[in-house]
Design a protein around this motif. Structure first.
Motif, mmCIF file in Angstrom:
data_model
loop_
_atom_site.group_PDB
_atom_site.id
_atom_site.type_symbol
_atom_site.label_atom_id
_atom_site.label_comp_id
_atom_site.label_asym_id
_atom_site.label_seq_id
_atom_site.Cartn_x
_atom_site.Cartn_y
_atom_site.Cartn_z
ATOM 1 N N LEU A 160 0.832 -1.200 0.000
ATOM 2 C CA LEU A 160 0.000 0.000 0.000
ATOM 3 C C LEU A 160 0.869 1.252 0.000
ATOM 4 N N PHE A 161 1.905 1.249 0.809
ATOM 5 C CA PHE A 161 2.821 2.397 0.853
ATOM 6 C C PHE A 161 3.472 2.636 -0.511
ATOM 7 N N LEU A 162 3.983 1.577 -1.125
ATOM 8 C CA LEU A 162 4.662 1.718 -2.413
ATOM 9 C C LEU A 162 3.707 2.223 -3.489
ATOM 10 N N ARG A 163 2.468 1.764 -3.468
ATOM 11 C CA ARG A 163 1.483 2.243 -4.443
ATOM 12 C C ARG A 163 1.141 3.708 -4.201
ATOM 13 N N LEU A 164 0.871 4.061 -2.948
ATOM 14 C CA LEU A 164 0.523 5.446 -2.638
ATOM 15 C C LEU A 164 1.687 6.381 -2.945
ATOM 16 N N MET A 165 2.908 5.952 -2.615
ATOM 17 C CA MET A 165 4.057 6.819 -2.831
ATOM 18 C C MET A 165 4.395 6.938 -4.316
ATOM 19 N N THR A 166 4.108 5.909 -5.095
ATOM 20 C CA THR A 166 4.315 6.005 -6.545
ATOM 21 C C THR A 166 3.421 7.085 -7.140
ATOM 22 N N VAL A 167 2.142 7.067 -6.774
ATOM 23 C CA VAL A 167 1.204 8.095 -7.254
ATOM 24 C C VAL A 167 1.645 9.473 -6.757
ATOM 25 N N HIS A 168 2.068 9.532 -5.510
ATOM 26 C CA HIS A 168 2.525 10.779 -4.892
ATOM 27 C C HIS A 168 3.722 11.341 -5.657
ATOM 28 N N HIS A 169 4.691 10.480 -5.963
ATOM 29 C CA HIS A 169 5.890 10.907 -6.674
ATOM 30 C C HIS A 169 5.583 11.356 -8.101
ATOM 31 N N ARG A 170 4.682 10.646 -8.783
ATOM 32 C CA ARG A 170 4.358 11.034 -10.156
ATOM 33 C C ARG A 170 3.811 12.461 -10.210
ATOM 34 N N ALA A 171 2.895 12.760 -9.313
ATOM 35 C CA ALA A 171 2.335 14.109 -9.273
ATOM 36 C C ALA A 171 3.387 15.119 -8.831
ATOM 37 N N GLY A 172 4.230 14.724 -7.885
ATOM 38 C CA GLY A 172 5.295 15.617 -7.440
ATOM 39 C C GLY A 172 6.287 15.909 -8.549
ATOM 40 N N ALA A 173 6.627 14.885 -9.340
ATOM 41 C CA ALA A 173 7.555 15.082 -10.458
ATOM 42 C C ALA A 173 6.943 16.014 -11.504
ATOM 43 N N ASP A 174 5.646 15.874 -11.773
ATOM 44 C CA ASP A 174 4.976 16.763 -12.719
ATOM 45 C C ASP A 174 5.037 18.209 -12.235
ATOM 46 N N MET A 175 4.795 18.413 -10.949
ATOM 47 C CA MET A 175 4.832 19.754 -10.390
ATOM 48 C C MET A 175 6.251 20.318 -10.451
ATOM 49 N N ALA A 176 7.234 19.484 -10.150
ATOM 50 C CA ALA A 176 8.625 19.933 -10.172
ATOM 51 C C ALA A 176 9.072 20.298 -11.585
ATOM 52 N N GLN A 177 8.654 19.511 -12.566
ATOM 53 C CA GLN A 177 9.001 19.821 -13.949
ATOM 54 C C GLN A 177 8.400 21.148 -14.386
ATOM 55 N N ALA A 178 7.177 21.412 -13.952
ATOM 56 C CA ALA A 178 6.528 22.691 -14.288
ATOM 57 C C ALA A 178 7.287 23.858 -13.656
ATOM 58 N N ALA A 179 7.725 23.689 -12.414
ATOM 59 C CA ALA A 179 8.466 24.756 -11.742
ATOM 60 C C ALA A 179 9.838 24.964 -12.375
ATOM 61 N N ALA A 180 10.504 23.872 -12.745
ATOM 62 C CA ALA A 180 11.820 23.982 -13.381
ATOM 63 C C ALA A 180 11.738 24.763 -14.685
ATOM 64 N N ALA A 181 10.593 24.668 -15.366
ATOM 65 C CA ALA A 181 10.416 25.333 -16.660
ATOM 66 C C ALA A 181 9.927 26.773 -16.530
ATOM 67 N N SER A 182 9.249 27.112 -15.421
ATOM 68 C CA SER A 182 8.592 28.418 -15.353
ATOM 69 C C SER A 182 9.057 29.323 -14.211
ATOM 70 N N ALA A 183 9.826 28.805 -13.270
ATOM 71 C CA ALA A 183 10.270 29.634 -12.146
ATOM 72 C C ALA A 183 11.303 30.655 -12.605
ATOM 73 N N ASP A 184 11.413 31.739 -11.864
ATOM 74 C CA ASP A 184 12.356 32.811 -12.204
ATOM 75 C C ASP A 184 13.670 32.718 -11.427
ATOM 76 N N THR A 185 13.642 32.117 -10.242
ATOM 77 C CA THR A 185 14.846 32.081 -9.418
ATOM 78 C C THR A 185 15.686 30.839 -9.705
ATOM 79 N N ASP A 186 16.995 31.010 -9.611
ATOM 80 C CA ASP A 186 17.894 29.866 -9.774
ATOM 81 C C ASP A 186 17.637 28.808 -8.712
ATOM 82 N N GLU A 187 17.309 29.264 -7.493
ATOM 83 C CA GLU A 187 17.090 28.327 -6.396
ATOM 84 C C GLU A 187 15.971 27.334 -6.720
ATOM 85 N N ILE A 188 14.830 27.860 -7.137
ATOM 86 C CA ILE A 188 13.686 26.993 -7.409
ATOM 87 C C ILE A 188 13.915 26.163 -8.659
#
Length: 217
Positions: A160-188
């Motif tokens: 159950l943990f591995l399934r929930l965390m897989t879904v969690h990571h997929r959405a997190g990776a999508d959000m991170a990719q969007a930020a990497a492409a659109s953020a203005d600061t080097d930090e983000i």
């Protein structure tokens, strides 16, 4: 120790880790030269704090919440199984994501932006999220799913943990990719790009771990 005390201990430790990291980052920022100093000219880092509606602020705020739940789930499964591989993964998630959360909260502090907002989650991505049964953003587990994880043991808890965390990571990776492409600061941009790569790698690892347990993602 009562059962309620045992249940709250993981969140206490997670909160302590985040607090210490965030305070340390803020102190470092205080003693650093001003972002507007001549030595920063041409460095590629903006001297102005990101706007309230920016991808930088939105990502730091939303991913902090996303990470908080990942840390919570990792603490839960750590106490529900004796499997060393799952416990090692949980330990890595706790340390990595609590540290990253502390960094993001520290940046919000240094930018003079509140750590929470009335704005809908993921509004900065152009598609605001609607909370559902405690799940504030895509990929986050619902309250019902978290209760199931707390009640499971052994292999059931692992799967159950591995399934929930897989879904969690997929959405997190999508959000991170969007930020990497659109953020203005080097930090983000830097943090988000590294975060997307790391979470994709862990998704692959968790697929292998599920297969080893005769389960599908």
């Amino acid at each position: 120790m009562t059962s309620s005390a045992r249940a709250s201990r993981p969140l206490v430790w997670a909160g302590a880790v985040v607090f210490v990291v965030a305070v340390g980052l803020v102190l470092l920022m205080v003693v650093r030269p001003s972002a507007a100093s001549p030595s920063d000219a041409g460095s590629g880092t903006s001297s102005a704090a990101p706007a309230e509606a920016s991808a930088d602020v939105g990502f730091a705020r939303d991913m902090s919440v996303h990470h908080q739940q990942a840390v919570e789930m990792a603490f839960i499964v750590r106490d529900r199984t004796e499997d060393e591989d799952v416990r090692r993964l949980a330990y890595d998630i706790i340390n990595t994501q609590a540290n990253q959360r502390g960094m993001m909260l520290g940046w919000l502090e240094s930018w003079g932006r509140p750590k929470s907002s009335d704005r809908p989650p993921m509004e900065w991505m152009g598609h605001p999220a609607a909370p559902d049964d405690g799940s504030l953003m895509p990929g986050m587990a619902t309250d019902t799913q978290l209760d199931r994880l707390r009640s499971a043991e052994g292999r059931d808890a692992e799967v159950l943990f591995l399934r929930l965390m897989t879904v969690h990571h997929r959405a997190g990776a999508d959000m991170a990719q969007a930020a990497a492409a659109s953020a203005d600061t080097d930090e983000i941009r830097g943090l988000a790009a590294g975060m997307a790569r790391a979470q994709e790698s862990e998704i692959s690892l968790m697929a292998d771990m599920l297969e080893a347990r005769g389960a599908k993602p």
